[in-house]
Design an enzyme around this catalytic site. Structure first.
Site, short mmCIF file in Angstrom:
data_model
loop_
_atom_site.label_atom_id
_atom_site.label_comp_id
_atom_site.label_asym_id
_atom_site.label_seq_id
_atom_site.Cartn_x
_atom_site.Cartn_y
_atom_site.Cartn_z
N LYS A 1 0.86 -1.19 0.00
CA LYS A 1 0.00 0.00 0.00
C LYS A 1 0.89 1.23 0.00
CE LYS A 1 -3.81 0.54 2.53
NZ LYS A 1 -4.56 0.56 3.81
C1 E4P Z 1 -7.66 1.07 4.54
O1 E4P Z 1 -6.94 0.28 5.12
C2 E4P Z 1 -7.73 2.49 4.97
O2 E4P Z 1 -6.47 2.87 5.39
C3 E4P Z 1 -8.76 2.64 6.07
O3 E4P Z 1 -9.99 2.06 5.66
C4 E4P Z 1 -8.96 4.08 6.51
O4 E4P Z 1 -10.03 4.10 7.41
P1 E4P Z 1 -10.35 5.34 8.39
O5 E4P Z 1 -10.74 6.50 7.53
O6 E4P Z 1 -11.46 4.85 9.25
O7 E4P Z 1 -9.10 5.61 9.17
#
Ligand code: E4P
Length: 223
Positions: A85
Site C-alpha cells: 500500500k
Molecule cells: C484502509 O486500510 C484504509 O487505510 C482505512 O480504511 C482508513 O479508514 P479510516 O478513515 O477509518 O481511518
C-alpha cells in the site's frame, strides 16, 4: 465482488475468515499500532492465519526510494500475495511505478480524487483505495467520485480495481459497491451489522417454532 477485513486484530481475522468469504486483510500504520504488538511477528501471524489470501501492508517512508525499500522488505517477508500500500502522493506514484516494474502487487491508498486514481492507475496500481467516509467529511460526494473512477477505468480499459475504504456505516459500503467499486475493506463491526437485524432473528425463530411443533428437536440429517 471482494470483501476484505480492515483490521490487524488476530482474533478478528481468525474468526471472520472462517465465517465469511474474505478476499484478504488490509492494514495501515494506525490499524497496526492499535494492536500494540511487534510489527513483523504480528504480520507473520496474520499471514499464517489467512494463507494465500491478500494482505495489504502500507509503507511509512516519505521518499520513493525508501518506499521501494520498505515495499521490497514487506514482499520478501510476507510473500507474493502481499499488496504494497503506497500513499498516492508524487513520491508514492514514483514508488508504485518502480514496485510494479519489479513485479510487486500495489495498492494506491489515501485516494480522495479521480485524478489521483488516474495517476495511480497509470503507474500500474492493481487497486486504488478511495476513502469514502473521509471524503464525506470534506463535503465531497464519495459516490460520485467512486462512480467517476469506475467509469474512467472502464473507458480506458484499465485493469486497476477500486478497493473502497474508510467506512463508518453499511450504507456507505453498499453505495461504493453500487457505483462500481469491485472491492471493499470493512471493519468487523460493520461486517457484523450487515446481517444483524431483529427482523431476521424474528423470521428465523418463526421457522424454528413451526419445525419443533412437528419434528421436535430433530435435525434434517436425523430424520
Ligand atoms: C484502509 O486500510 C484504509 O487505510 C482505512 O480504511 C482508513 O479508514 P479510516 O478513515 O477509518 O481511518
Amino acid at each position: 465482488m471482494e470483501i476484505l477485513l480492515d483490521t490487524a486484530n488476530l482474533e478478528q481475522i481468525k474468526k471472520y475468515t472462517e465465517l465469511y468469504d474474505i478476499t484478504g486483510v488490509t492494514s495501515n500504520p494506525t490499524i497496526i499500532s492499535r494492536e500494540k504488538a511487534e510489527f513483523w511477528p504480528l504480520l507473520l501471524e496474520v499471514r499464517k492465519i489467512i494463507g494465500d489470501r491478500q494482505l495489504h501492508v502500507q509503507v511509512t517512508a516519505d521518499t520513493w526510494e525508501e518506499m521501494i525499500k520498505e515495499g521490497e522488505c514487506i514482499r520478501e517477508k510476507l510473500g507474493k500475495d502481499t499488496y504494497i500500500k503506497v500513499p498516492t502522493t508524487e513520491q508514492g506514484i514514483c514508488a508504485m511505478k518502480h514496485l510494479k516494474a519489479e513485479g510487486a502487487n500495489v495498492t494506491a491508498t489515501a485516494v480522495y480524487t479521480t485524478q489521483q486514481a488516474m495517476m495511480a492507475s497509470s503507474a500500474g496500481a492493481d487497486y486504488v483505495a478511495p476513502y469514502f467516509n473521509r471524503m464525506n467529511n470534506l463535503n465531497v460526494d464519495s459516490k460520485k467520485v467512486i462512480g467517476d473512477m469506475a467509469n474512467l477505468f472502464k473507458i480506458h480499459d484499465k485493469k486497476t480495481k477500486i478497493l473502497a475504504a474508510s467506512f463508518k456505516n453499511t450504507e456507505q459500503v453498499m453505495d461504493a459497491l453500487m457505483v462500481g467499486a469491485q472491492a471493499v475493506t470493512v471493519s468487523v463491526d460493520l461486517l457484523t451489522t450487515m446481517v444483524e437485524n431483529a427482523i431476521i432473528d424474528f423470521a428465523v425463530e418463526g421457522f424454528k417454532k413451526d419445525w419443533i411443533k412437528t419434528y421436535g428437536d430433530k435435525k434434517i440429517y436425523e430424520l
